[in-house]
Write an enzyme that holds these catalytic residues in place. Structure first.
Site: not given
Lengths: 189, 598
Positions: B264, B268, B406-408
């Protein structure tokens, strides 16, 4: 397959792109392409040394719109020159081509070697792939000086087209006025 | 140039150290070859994707997206990060960032491509055994195999390690039997390979598995109906007694959460780059529209209110781009240094990325929020047409929104960025305490009234930056002292600190890029970049001041509050600039070029 360009160093990214989509090597004549005769002389000079079977070029450049280089190169090399070529197939030593002419299409066959000035849809728009881009780096790009050419044309002036005027609204009930304007001012009738 | 770049500061150290302009990478340094790669991406979108945006989003032809992926694979766009020995092109990290940026303008296709090349391929590339890499990477590089990543579950999103999916070793010890439900799986509908996270038996931590669609026991729901990126296949995927050979366990048992987190990190920073690409496209469209749209007898691009937007959009994107590629190169250099020190490539890549996890989180937030600003103002510039589903802003606006989720989520990434800084300080990896104490002493002493004698380019701005860093240290230091281990319960304060850190990092990157560029091209040629760097810093100071006050006022009282507010005021001092004229100059340049052309 050799790519030849007459231009200054800012053309190199485009030359590399041609190498990336399949050309074997490239030659750039390091000079500003001052006119068609100058460019044609440079290309003919290179072609004489390399005996190419087929010399392809655009029917005209998008910046100068001269449309003369292919004809001049053909003449200088004593080769047939065909333009605008929209379809091209090489079969042995014969090239089958199609040209767009007034009111239709002309198909013709010419023996190699020859010069062709090409126009869309001559070839599919090809995008360089990663492998091609990586191999383009290692392909030779030779930069040479131009051969001397006596200056045959001099550009005396560039002019911009007149700016577009604002729209004139003529109400429907004054159609005669509109017709008069179209006849006398716009001169389209 | 590469030799000096290795002197770059370590991850998180931007808070306490200064970086010299020559030590960062700037996008203007991309080589001719990298520019060709970028051009190929642009040509690909223009030829294959843009003419089909409606068709892609309609999802009527399920074969369309996979066929576009195949075409991207033929061009090599899926294999840029994969080594040549596994059928890829072994390009460096910033080249893959550049590909991500360029493809980022491609709406749903961009999502499909980045999920495939990022979160689906990288776990195998970084954590796979030789056998796993040899088996799967060539197919993933060519596009013959398409990948998806299955982490999120209905009850396990941001809290990823809480997933309920189970893997149980079967009696003969040759297969793990996976059962579970995964949600929001990008490329789910057509993927051949799924990276699946599940807990083995009663493990506390996740493990990761390479699951082939053909293993059986995989079913899925219909395509999700979404607000945007409608052409991106998003499915719920169910694993019912899915038999996964033991050799398809990725890395070691219990290593899954670490894999998920590390992958991730890369996701990011790349999301940040992708947002830059999407933003540039919107600016191009909005500026073009603003010049063509006439009201009151003139192009609306001539109006100050519109120029403000264009100037602001360009500045934010320039800033985000500056910081993204700075991080990209820092990661690259760290990887190289680790490999030179004898670390295997895969491990070096992970450690290198992990080193800059703070910056990755920052750029995810900055990129996605820049994009959301840009699409919002893009709609506004288009006016009524901006709200029409027949004009391009509609899709841009809807598609942008997912990037903050998304992606955290951006909230998680803000929390993480601060949390990582504090953890590193605690472990002694990042010397925050010394500088923070220094700042505390400084706010109790007489302020420096010294005139700025150094009139070198950006000397004054660098002084501002040094002070901004002090502001962050002051607020963060005081919050840590106040709450100690309970700081994690004060999320609002952490958000403020995260924003302060982000603004410092991005403003510094923008300034350094512009300084380096000016050194290469001269001040005159970089006048607009200088404008953008100064404007960004000017506004960053305001934002840092605001977040600082918010934080201080939420936990300090009396004398402490007064001293800190005065300190903050001292650390957020900047000579005034005419922001209106600055934005106008930037806007005029963008309007003149009819594109984001920096």
């Amino acid at each position: 397959m050799t790519v030849v360009n007459v231009g200054e160093s800012d053309t190199e990214p485009t030359i590399r792109k041609a190498l990336a989509i399949g050309a074997d090597d490239a030659i750039r004549v390091n000079a500003y392409p001052s006119d068609a005769f100058f460019v044609a002389t440079q290309i003919a000079e290179i072609a004489r040394k390399n005996n190419y079977d087929l010399i392809l070029m655009g029917r005209e450049s998008i910046d100068f719109n001269g449309g003369q280089v292919h004809g001049l190169v053909g003449e200088m090399l004593g080769l047939p020159s065909v333009s605008p070529v929209m379809q091209l197939d090489v079969e042995g030593d014969t090239v089958k081509m199609a040209r767009e002419i007034e009111g239709g299409k002309e198909s013709l066959e010419v023996k190699l070697p020859l010069v062709a000035g090409c126009q869309e849809p001559i070839a599919e728009w090809k995008i360089p792939n990663m492998r091609g881009i990586m191999s383009a780096r290692t392909k030779p790009l030779q930069v040479i000086d131009p051969v001397g050419v006596e200056e045959s044309t001099v550009v005396t002036q560039f002019e911009l087209p007149p700016p577009k005027g604002s729209v004139k609204m003529i109400p429907a009930e004054r159609a005669e006025e509109l017709i008069a304007l179209l006849k006398n001012e716009a001169k389209v009738l | 140039m590469e030799a000096v770049a290795k002197k770059a500061v370590k991850g998180g150290e931007f808070l306490i150290k200064e970086t010299e302009a020559q030590h960062i990478f700037i996008p203007e340094e991309f080589t001719e070859e990298q520019r060709m790669v970028a051009q190929t991406c642009e040509d690909f979108l223009a030829k294959e994707v843009f003419p089909r945006l409606d068709e892609i989003d309609s999802m009527k032809n399920p074969d369309l997206m996979p066929s576009l992926m195949d075409k991207a694979g033929e061009l090599g766009l899926l294999g840029t990060s994969i080594p040549e020995s596994y059928g890829g092109f072994g390009m460096n990290f910033n080249t893959s960032m550049l590909v991500t940026e360029k493809i980022g303008a491609g709406h749903s296709f961009a999502v499909a491509l980045s999920a495939h090349t990022g979160i689906a391929t990288l776990p195998i590339l970084y954590y796979g055994s030789e056998e796993q890499k040899a088996k799967y990477l060539p197919g993933l590089a060519s596009g013959e195999l398409k990948g998806a990543y299955c982490l999120t579950e209905p009850d396990s999103g941001s809290d990823a390690n809480s997933g309920k999916s189970k893997a149980v070793l079967n009696a003969d010890g040759r297969h793990y039997i996976i059962n579970g439900q995964k949600m929001w799986i990008t490329n789910g509908g057509f993927a051949d390979i799924y990276i699946v996270f599940a807990k083995i038996a009663d493990d506390k931590n996740l493990s990761a598995f390479i699951v082939e669609r053909g293993f059986g026991g995989i079913t899925m729901n219909e395509e999700e109906k979404k607000m945007g990126i409608k052409g991106s296949s998003t499915r719920q995927v169910f694993f019912n007694d899915c038999h996964v050979p033991v050799e398809n366990l990725l890395s070691d048992r219990g290593n899954g959460f670490k894999i998920a987190v590390n992958i991730l990190n890369i996701g990011r920073i790349k999301l940040g780059a992708s947002a830059v690409g999407a933003s540039k496209k919107v600016i191009d469209q909005a500026v073009n529209y603003a010049s063509e749209r006439k009201q009151f007898g003139t192009s609306i691009s001539g109006f100050g209110a519109i120029k403000y937007k264009i100037g602001e959009m360009a500045t934010k994107v320039y800033a985000s781009e500056s910081a993204s590629y700075r991080v990209g190169q820092d990661i690259e250099d760290t990887i190289e240094a680790l490999m030179e020190g004898g670390m295997p490539e895969g491990e070096a890549k992970l450690k290198g990325t992990e080193q800059f996890a703070i910056e990755c989180a920052i750029m995810k937030v900055h990129g996605s929020e820049t994009l959301d600003y840009v699409v919002d103002e893009g709609v506004q510039i288009y006016g009524g047409m901006g709200y029409s589903a027949d004009a391009p802003m509609d899709r841009a606006y809807r598609d942008a929104r997912i990037n903050r989720i998304f992606e955290g989520t951006n909230e998680i990434n803000r929390l993480l960025s601060v949390d990582m800084v504090l953890k590193r300080a605690m472990k002694g990896e990042l010397d925050l305490m010394g500088p923070a104490m220094g700042v505390q002493k400084e706010i109790m002493s007489i302020p420096d009234f010294g005139a700025d004698e150094d009139d070198a380019l950006f000397a004054a701005e660098k002084k501002v930056l040094r002070n901004l860093k002090k502001a962050v240290l002051m607020v963060a230091g005081a919050a840590v002292q106040k709450f100690a281990m309970k700081l994690s319960e004060e999320q609002e304060i952490i958000m403020d600190i995260a924003d302060m850190m982000m603004e410092v990092y991005v403003a510094e990157s923008t300034l350094l890029r512009t300084e380096k560029l000016t050194g290469m091209r001269g001040e005159e040629a970089c006048a607009r970049q200088i404008d953008m760097a100064k404007l960004y810093l000017n506004d960053a100071v305001e934002r840092i001041g605001m977040h600082g006050r918010n934080a201080i006022n939420s936990f300090a009282e009396g004398d402490e509050q007064r001293v800190m507010l005065m300190g903050l005021k001292r650390f957020t001092k900047i000579a005034p600039i005419n922001a209106k004229e600055t934005r106008r100059r930037i806007a005029r340049h963008v309007i003149g070029e009819n594109a984001y052309a920096f």
